[in-house]
Design a protein around this motif. Structure first.
Motif, PDB file in Angstrom:
ATOM      1  N   GLY A 583       0.841  -1.191   0.000  1.00  0.00           N
ATOM      2  CA  GLY A 583       0.000   0.000   0.000  1.00  0.00           C
ATOM      3  C   GLY A 583       0.878   1.242   0.000  1.00  0.00           C
ATOM      4  N   ASP A 584       0.223   2.358   0.149  1.00  0.00           N
ATOM      5  CA  ASP A 584       0.983   3.608   0.156  1.00  0.00           C
ATOM      6  C   ASP A 584       1.660   3.859   1.493  1.00  0.00           C
ATOM      7  OD1 ASP A 584       0.186   4.064  -2.429  1.00  0.00           O
ATOM      8  OD2 ASP A 584      -1.618   5.163  -1.830  1.00  0.00           O
ATOM      9  N   ALA A 585       1.137   3.221   2.539  1.00  0.00           N
ATOM     10  CA  ALA A 585       1.656   3.480   3.886  1.00  0.00           C
ATOM     11  C   ALA A 585       2.648   2.390   4.296  1.00  0.00           C
ATOM     12  CB  ALA A 585       0.502   3.559   4.880  1.00  0.00           C
ATOM     13  N   VAL A 586       3.147   2.540   5.478  1.00  0.00           N
ATOM     14  CA  VAL A 586       4.211   1.658   5.976  1.00  0.00           C
ATOM     15  C   VAL A 586       3.724   0.218   6.085  1.00  0.00           C
ATOM     16  CG1 VAL A 586       5.630   1.171   8.003  1.00  0.00           C
ATOM     17  CG2 VAL A 586       5.339   3.530   7.211  1.00  0.00           C
ATOM     18  N   ASP A 587       4.582  -0.699   5.658  1.00  0.00           N
ATOM     19  CA  ASP A 587       4.299  -2.129   5.754  1.00  0.00           C
ATOM     20  C   ASP A 587       4.232  -2.538   7.223  1.00  0.00           C
ATOM     21  OD1 ASP A 587       4.071  -4.820   5.401  1.00  0.00           O
ATOM     22  OD2 ASP A 587       6.172  -5.136   4.807  1.00  0.00           O
ATOM     23  N   LEU A 588       3.174  -3.249   7.578  1.00  0.00           N
ATOM     24  CA  LEU A 588       2.977  -3.629   8.977  1.00  0.00           C
ATOM     25  C   LEU A 588       3.377  -5.076   9.260  1.00  0.00           C
ATOM     26  CD1 LEU A 588      -0.417  -1.874   9.790  1.00  0.00           C
ATOM     27  CD2 LEU A 588       1.903  -1.083  10.258  1.00  0.00           C
ATOM     28  N   ASN A 589       3.878  -5.773   8.268  1.00  0.00           N
ATOM     29  CA  ASN A 589       4.350  -7.140   8.513  1.00  0.00           C
ATOM     30  C   ASN A 589       5.580  -7.094   9.411  1.00  0.00           C
ATOM     31  OD1 ASN A 589       2.742  -9.116   6.828  1.00  0.00           O
ATOM     32  ND2 ASN A 589       3.248  -7.553   5.283  1.00  0.00           N
ATOM     33  N   GLY A 590       5.468  -7.710  10.572  1.00  0.00           N
ATOM     34  CA  GLY A 590       6.583  -7.715  11.521  1.00  0.00           C
ATOM     35  C   GLY A 590       6.812  -6.368  12.163  1.00  0.00           C
ATOM     36  N   PHE A 591       5.776  -5.551  12.241  1.00  0.00           N
ATOM     37  CA  PHE A 591       5.908  -4.194  12.782  1.00  0.00           C
ATOM     38  C   PHE A 591       6.598  -4.206  14.162  1.00  0.00           C
ATOM     39  CE2 PHE A 591       4.133  -1.044  15.720  1.00  0.00           C
ATOM     40  CZ  PHE A 591       4.559   0.122  15.105  1.00  0.00           C
ATOM     41  N   GLY A 592       7.651  -3.407  14.288  1.00  0.00           N
ATOM     42  CA  GLY A 592       8.344  -3.285  15.573  1.00  0.00           C
ATOM     43  C   GLY A 592       9.261  -4.433  15.911  1.00  0.00           C
ATOM     44  N   SER A 593       9.315  -5.442  15.058  1.00  0.00           N
ATOM     45  CA  SER A 593      10.224  -6.561  15.341  1.00  0.00           C
ATOM     46  C   SER A 593      11.667  -6.120  15.098  1.00  0.00           C
ATOM     47  CB  SER A 593       9.887  -7.757  14.448  1.00  0.00           C
ATOM     48  OG  SER A 593      10.137  -7.428  13.086  1.00  0.00           O
ATOM     49  N   ARG A 594      12.590  -6.960  15.512  1.00  0.00           N
ATOM     50  CA  ARG A 594      13.999  -6.594  15.332  1.00  0.00           C
ATOM     51  C   ARG A 594      14.333  -6.394  13.865  1.00  0.00           C
ATOM     52  NH1 ARG A 594      19.447  -8.520  15.225  1.00  0.00           N
ATOM     53  NH2 ARG A 594      20.695  -7.543  16.872  1.00  0.00           N
TER      54      ARG A 594
END
Length: 674
Positions: A583-594
């Motif tokens: 999408g146009d926004a930040v990828d949330l897969n693994g959000f905040g992970s190392r």
């Protein structure tokens, strides 16, 4: 038994030697004022015995010195006591020297025919001070290392030969293994041998001329045995009692320990963090008995320092050696007494001033507090299951996210990002502490607790009541407070939720679609119920892996995942499942992970993150094949990421909040098992 003693005496003459020692005539009888010389001999013998035990376990090399002292302090049976006695008896010797010296001068025990006895005493004093100086470095911790650098730099002030002398002392141009081995050779070999030789000569001369009796005409003479021996024994016991008080004081004043350290950490002598030449210690100070000289040199800045460090001490020492000659006259004896009182009083006064200045010095307090935290941290890491690696304990500190993370963050990130708790928004966490001083103005998100459920909840909660209050405040203060891309029209700020100031800083995202979505859509209970809001928080926090699924609630996570892939909710803009287009926004897969953080910070302009919408955040490690071209190294980036995620070893689950207890696999790789 008598037969055996007769046999030994026949071959050694031991009875005669003992009689000579015990039945020395003392004019005027025994006195308490005569005990100081005996206490000094006693202190030296204690140092000799404890030193041999320490020597048996000490490793004089830059990669093993601190580790061997740690072994003595924490692993060796009774090692903390042996080390503590050795440490505090060394300081007691300085006190006894001063008292004995004062007593000799006041009693006139330096005058003819005792000149050589006095001079050998002055040489003994120099040797004892040399032992104290060289011993300070041997633990190879930060405090001793940097204090020794300060002390040895004085050698460089010598005219013409200063640099060469300093190189000889240091063992080259830099401090390291050669410096340690030189100091060890001096401390454990050369100086003790010199002390024994000069002490023997000193005692021979003393026995030749006897005690300088005071008031001998008023009291009958007596032998050394038993009265004076008893007084000497009592004095030695008193000295030992004082030393043991300092060794054991941790039993009485340690208080409640939350660091997870064993009791040995509070007993005996302190042990700082391992010496690290790449990490200066701004609060480096000599031990208290050299503190007067440290303060004295402050009055001789720049080129005048040679007078304070070399010229004046030489003049004073020469004056001391001339005392026997000057003291042959009554007025000269009075001068000598006035001189020694002035010198000791001046040293005491300068020590007092130095302590007072340090007490009023905020940066000194901060540095010493940091040193204490690092000392505790070093022991915690060493006592972790991974133990000490082959690269030495110092590598544990260099690769520790807890101690190095804030340093690297302050150097690379803190000019834009805040990292501090915010009342009612980002709650204080004992594991993270008070955070860092925020930049002014803030131009990036506050990363305190990033990736946790509390951070995500604060990010997604518009909190309209507080938003209104913030708008009023910002309207009043906005001049110079907003970023350069923001409008100066107070009306435009009304669409900005309070939380966005903390999460978007002064970037263009402050008034972007996400900020508007949180304000207008997520605040609408018809669009986002409280249960759905809690679910999306749990699902996003679960992606980071900082908190366990059990803590976040598996049911909430499952519902949150449905919202993340729903095109009526998050998937309108964000990519979440692997099969979706970005999408146009930040990828949330693994959000905040190392890995997500590593990738994001490495290149925030990557397609899966901000892409062309990146406001100003630079790429910190864009080229993994060319470390030199990157802003920071891969390892430094890993440390920052691990610190943000509080992904470090902690021995105390009770004080770690909701964070992981065991180090990450990457940290494990840097902390090999010993």
């Amino acid at each position: 038994m008598k037969t055996l003693i007769d046999w030994i005496d026949n071959r050694t003459g031991i009875r005669h030697a003992v009689n000579e020692a015990l039945y020395e005539n003392i004019p005027g009888g025994s006195r308490w004022r005569y005990v100081w010389g005996s206490t000094l001999v006693f202190a030296f013998m204690v140092q000799l015995i404890t030193g041999i035990f320490l020597w048996a376990s000490y490793s004089p090399n830059a990669k093993g010195a601190w580790e061997s002292v740690y072994f003595i302090q924490y692993e060796m049976q009774g090692g903390w006591m042996v080390r503590g006695i050795h440490h505090f008896m060394a300081q007691m010797m300085i006190v006894l020297l001063a008292v004995h010296f004062l007593q000799v001068v006041i009693d006139g025990a330096y005058r003819a025919p005792r000149e050589f006895n006095f001079w050998t005493g002055l040489i003994l004093m120099q040797i004892v001070l040399g032992l104290s100086l060289t011993g300070y470095l041997l633990p190879w911790d930060q405090k001793g290392f940097w204090a020794t650098r300060v002390a040895t730099n004085l050698a460089g002030l010598l005219p013409w030969i200063g640099d060469d002398v300093q190189k000889i002392v240091v063992g080259g141009t830099d401090y390291g293994h050669a410096t340690l081995t030189r100091f060890f050779a001096l401390h454990a070999g050369v100086l003790p041998a010199a002390l024994i030789g000069v002490l023997f000569l000193h005692m021979v001369l003393f026995r030749r001329h006897g005690v300088t009796a005071i008031g001998a005409d008023k009291r009958p003479a007596a032998y050394f045995w038993p009265d004076q021996v008893l007084k000497d024994a009592v004095a030695c016991l008193a000295v030992m009692a004082v030393v043991m008080f300092f060794v054991l004081r941790g039993f009485f004043f340690a208080g409640e320990d939350h660091s997870g350290l064993p009791i040995e950490a509070h007993l005996g002598a302190e042990l700082g963090a391992p010496a690290d030449p790449s990490t200066p210690f701004s609060a480096a100070r000599p031990e208290w008995y050299f503190l007067f000289l440290f303060q004295f040199l402050k009055y001789f800045p720049g080129e005048a320092e040679i007078y304070g460090a070399i010229v004046i001490p030489i003049v004073i020492m020469t004056s001391l050696f001339l005392m026997p000659l000057v003291g042959n006259w009554k007025i000269g004896h009075g001068f000598n007494i006035a001189l020694i009182v002035a010198l000791l009083g001046g040293a005491g006064f300068l020590t007092f001033v130095a302590i007072q200045e340090d007490r009023a010095n905020e940066s000194y307090h901060l540095a010493t507090e940091e040193a204490e935290r690092n000392a505790i941290r070093a022991i915690q890491l060493v006592q972790a299951p991974t133990g000490i690696p082959e690269t030495g304990a110092v590598s544990l500190m260099r690769n520790d996210p807890k101690t190095q993370g804030p340093v690297l963050f302050a150097a690379n990130c803190n000019s834009c990002h805040a990292y501090n708790p915010v009342a009612e928004l980002l709650p204080f966490d004992s594991l993270r502490g008070e955070g860092l001083v925020p930049p002014a103005p803030v131009s990036g998100p506050n990363l305190y607790g990033f990736g946790t459920s509390k951070w995500v909840k604060a990010f997604l909660t518009p909190n309209p009541v507080r938003m209104e209050a913030e708008i009023v405040r910002k309207d009043e203060e906005r001049a110079g407070k907003l970023g350069p891309q923001q409008s100066n029209d107070p009306k435009e700020i009304e669409v900005v939720p309070i939380n966005s100031f903390h999460f978007f800083g002064g970037t263009s995202h402050l008034e972007g679609e996400m900020a508007g979505y949180v304000t207008e859509t997520m605040s609408d209970t018809d669009e986002w119920s409280d249960e759905d809001l809690a679910a999306i928080v749990a699902a996003l926090a679960a992606q980071s892996g900082i908190e366990s699924e059990a803590e976040l609630g598996p049911g909430k996570i499952a519902r949150g995942n449905e919202l993340l892939v729903s095109e009526d909710h998050c998937a309108m803009c964000h990519n979440y499942d692997a099969e979706s287009d970005y999408g146009d926004a930040v990828d949330l897969n693994g959000f905040g992970s190392r890995q997500w953080l590593m990738d994001f910070i490495s290149n925030p302009s990557a397609t899966r993150f901000y892409g062309d919408n990146n406001d100003r955040m630079p790429a910190f490690n864009e080229d993994p094949h060319n470390e030199v071209s990157n802003r920071i190294s891969r390892r430094d980036l890993e440390i920052i990421v691990d610190w943000l995620r509080t992904d470090w070893y902690e021995p105390h689950p009770a004080v770690t909040g909701t964070q992981n207890e065991e180090p990450s696999p990457e940290v494990d790789a840097e902390v090999p098992t010993s």
